[in-house]
Write a protein that holds these residues in place. Sequence first.
Motif, PDB file in Angstrom:
ATOM      1  N   LEU A 201      23.849  -6.837   4.749  1.00  0.00           N
ATOM      2  CA  LEU A 201      24.674  -7.428   5.811  1.00  0.00           C
ATOM      3  C   LEU A 201      25.318  -8.694   5.270  1.00  0.00           C
ATOM      4  O   LEU A 201      24.668  -9.728   5.108  1.00  0.00           O
ATOM      5  N   SER A 202      26.606  -8.610   4.991  1.00  0.00           N
ATOM      6  CA  SER A 202      27.308  -9.685   4.294  1.00  0.00           C
ATOM      7  C   SER A 202      27.954 -10.677   5.261  1.00  0.00           C
ATOM      8  O   SER A 202      28.428 -10.308   6.337  1.00  0.00           O
ATOM      9  N   ARG A 203      28.000 -11.948   4.832  1.00  0.00           N
ATOM     10  CA  ARG A 203      28.707 -12.996   5.565  1.00  0.00           C
ATOM     11  C   ARG A 203      30.012 -13.384   4.865  1.00  0.00           C
ATOM     12  O   ARG A 203      30.658 -14.349   5.283  1.00  0.00           O
ATOM     13  N   THR A 204      30.405 -12.670   3.829  1.00  0.00           N
ATOM     14  CA  THR A 204      31.552 -13.110   3.030  1.00  0.00           C
ATOM     15  C   THR A 204      32.886 -12.995   3.778  1.00  0.00           C
ATOM     16  O   THR A 204      33.871 -13.603   3.358  1.00  0.00           O
ATOM     17  N   LYS A 205      32.927 -12.241   4.849  1.00  0.00           N
ATOM     18  CA  LYS A 205      34.146 -12.151   5.661  1.00  0.00           C
ATOM     19  C   LYS A 205      34.104 -13.115   6.846  1.00  0.00           C
ATOM     20  O   LYS A 205      35.062 -13.208   7.616  1.00  0.00           O
ATOM     21  N   PHE A 206      32.975 -13.797   6.985  1.00  0.00           N
ATOM     22  CA  PHE A 206      32.793 -14.731   8.092  1.00  0.00           C
ATOM     23  C   PHE A 206      33.390 -16.068   7.700  1.00  0.00           C
ATOM     24  O   PHE A 206      33.034 -16.657   6.688  1.00  0.00           O
ATOM     25  N   ASN A 207      34.320 -16.576   8.514  1.00  0.00           N
ATOM     26  CA  ASN A 207      35.004 -17.819   8.186  1.00  0.00           C
ATOM     27  C   ASN A 207      34.882 -18.802   9.338  1.00  0.00           C
ATOM     28  O   ASN A 207      35.464 -18.615  10.396  1.00  0.00           O
ATOM     29  N   PHE A 208      34.088 -19.832   9.113  1.00  0.00           N
ATOM     30  CA  PHE A 208      33.902 -20.868  10.122  1.00  0.00           C
ATOM     31  C   PHE A 208      33.736 -22.193   9.397  1.00  0.00           C
ATOM     32  O   PHE A 208      32.958 -22.285   8.447  1.00  0.00           O
ATOM     33  N   PRO A 209      34.483 -23.241   9.808  1.00  0.00           N
ATOM     34  CA  PRO A 209      34.411 -24.523   9.091  1.00  0.00           C
ATOM     35  C   PRO A 209      32.981 -25.028   8.974  1.00  0.00           C
ATOM     36  O   PRO A 209      32.268 -25.156   9.960  1.00  0.00           O
ATOM     37  N   GLY A 210      32.572 -25.309   7.742  1.00  0.00           N
ATOM     38  CA  GLY A 210      31.246 -25.853   7.524  1.00  0.00           C
ATOM     39  C   GLY A 210      30.143 -24.830   7.398  1.00  0.00           C
ATOM     40  O   GLY A 210      28.988 -25.185   7.213  1.00  0.00           O
ATOM     41  N   MET A 211      30.490 -23.540   7.489  1.00  0.00           N
ATOM     42  CA  MET A 211      29.443 -22.510   7.454  1.00  0.00           C
ATOM     43  C   MET A 211      29.646 -21.521   6.298  1.00  0.00           C
ATOM     44  O   MET A 211      29.008 -20.487   6.263  1.00  0.00           O
ATOM     45  N   ASN A 212      30.553 -21.807   5.363  1.00  0.00           N
ATOM     46  CA  ASN A 212      30.775 -20.896   4.254  1.00  0.00           C
ATOM     47  C   ASN A 212      29.561 -20.863   3.331  1.00  0.00           C
ATOM     48  O   ASN A 212      28.948 -21.891   3.047  1.00  0.00           O
ATOM     49  N   THR A 213      29.231 -19.666   2.866  1.00  0.00           N
ATOM     50  CA  THR A 213      28.113 -19.496   1.938  1.00  0.00           C
ATOM     51  C   THR A 213      28.689 -19.147   0.578  1.00  0.00           C
ATOM     52  O   THR A 213      28.990 -17.986   0.294  1.00  0.00           O
ATOM     53  N   VAL A 214      28.871 -20.155  -0.249  1.00  0.00           N
ATOM     54  CA  VAL A 214      29.474 -19.978  -1.567  1.00  0.00           C
ATOM     55  C   VAL A 214      28.462 -19.308  -2.492  1.00  0.00           C
ATOM     56  O   VAL A 214      27.289 -19.689  -2.523  1.00  0.00           O
ATOM     57  N   GLY A 215      28.917 -18.317  -3.218  1.00  0.00           N
ATOM     58  CA  GLY A 215      28.053 -17.609  -4.154  1.00  0.00           C
ATOM     59  C   GLY A 215      27.494 -16.305  -3.624  1.00  0.00           C
ATOM     60  O   GLY A 215      26.893 -15.534  -4.379  1.00  0.00           O
ATOM     61  N   GLU A 216      27.693 -16.037  -2.347  1.00  0.00           N
ATOM     62  CA  GLU A 216      27.129 -14.803  -1.785  1.00  0.00           C
ATOM     63  C   GLU A 216      27.782 -13.563  -2.385  1.00  0.00           C
ATOM     64  O   GLU A 216      27.146 -12.508  -2.510  1.00  0.00           O
ATOM     65  N   LYS A 217      29.050 -13.674  -2.774  1.00  0.00           N
ATOM     66  CA  LYS A 217      29.733 -12.510  -3.344  1.00  0.00           C
ATOM     67  C   LYS A 217      29.010 -11.989  -4.583  1.00  0.00           C
ATOM     68  O   LYS A 217      29.048 -10.782  -4.868  1.00  0.00           O
TER      69      LYS A 217
END
Length: 431
Positions: A201-217
């Motif tokens: 279950l990926s969050r890489t398409k989820f875009n919200f200021p301050g909630m990005n998870t860098v490196g998940e890709k």
Amino acid sequence: MIYKNMHLYCNENLESSFKDTYNCIKKKEDMSFVEVEKGIVHKYILVDNYNDYGCVTDKDYNIIDDSCLYRGTGINCGRVHRKEVDLYIDKEVIFLGLYFQHYGHELLDGCSRLWFINKNVDIKDYCYISQTDKDDHFFIFNLLGLSSKNLIRVDKNIQFKKVIIPQASNNIYLSYSDEFNETFRKIGYNIEASKKKKIYLSRTKFNFPGMNTVGEKNIEYILKNNGFTIVYPELEKLETVISLMKGAEIVAGIAGSNMHNILFARDNIIEYNLLRTNRVNLEQLIIDKMKNIQSYYIEDFYEPIPPIRHYAIPYLICLTKYLEAFFIDEKIKYNKKELYDKFAYDFLDYFRNYSEIIFNDHLNEESKISIEDLVHNLQLMFSYYDGEFLDLNKKRERYKKYIDMFLWWIPIRKIRYKMRGYFYNKIDKNK
């Protein structure tokens, strides 16, 4: 007794916190309900961005405790903002609780009263409080056999002939019940299980200021190459997500709301929770214990800027000794050198995200980093990664390239050149 199916790949302090928290979670027995003659259901109001109002009172405006939203031993939402009745409806209704705009809390908090639907045969009308004007909850209600004509969204203070309040079957910081687990089985009862067995279950398409998870890709890429189907829940219909969860044998993802979708899965499955911060996931632990999940919690984050909350700055996922041990134990294939190389770019992307958050004023002063801390963290990156693959000259050359990438967003040339010279000097002196 420590949960035998919980596998922890993390530092000792975090491991101890997980175990202590798990052992505090209790099973709730003997669910009940209360009846309130001439009960008043108060609309949701948020005051000062902190105080949540909305609950059920009797006709004299005394708050009915069982209508409040509890998290742990405290009331999260259960206040009266205005002691007035805007509308009277001469019906007996069942109170279905408060539904937040936040998906994870919609499942964990909102759905905790739905167990009563199948226990009641006489009353056909229902009411609920919603944080938003959107009726996103209707699909769940419909899967339980409720018709929109029998549902009343409380957008004003409404007094009813009688309000029946089922006890919450889940308290996300304290307890769960069999009724809560059964609710999700009934929600997905008529949905066919997917044949896909391994889901990320990926969050890489989820875009919200301050909630990005860098490196998940990087994690997404690795697990895809190890047979996982990548799913972006916010882009899918809930029916599809439920189908995937019902058929899954292993579910993986960044710890958070996405992983709460395991509520729709069978009991006794395997889950991989990739931690993005040094925080115990209370909500997920309750799900684990309730469904007897074989759970893995893996510390795979780096916090150049430690968060003072569990949101409001970006997160950075990377290869840690704990993630490496997990990959080895679970026989997950990956390219270590490639991950090391990508980390440097992710590290700079993390600070780019951080700078955007500051620019858009999403942080308070306590969360902002000084230039000294920035330099220190860059030095840590230089010393921690690439050592086993590059000689000193190549490392210096690469680091200068990273610095150029990092500084491009500084709009004033004089400052940009000054910082570049400062960092280059540090790199050249580094042995």
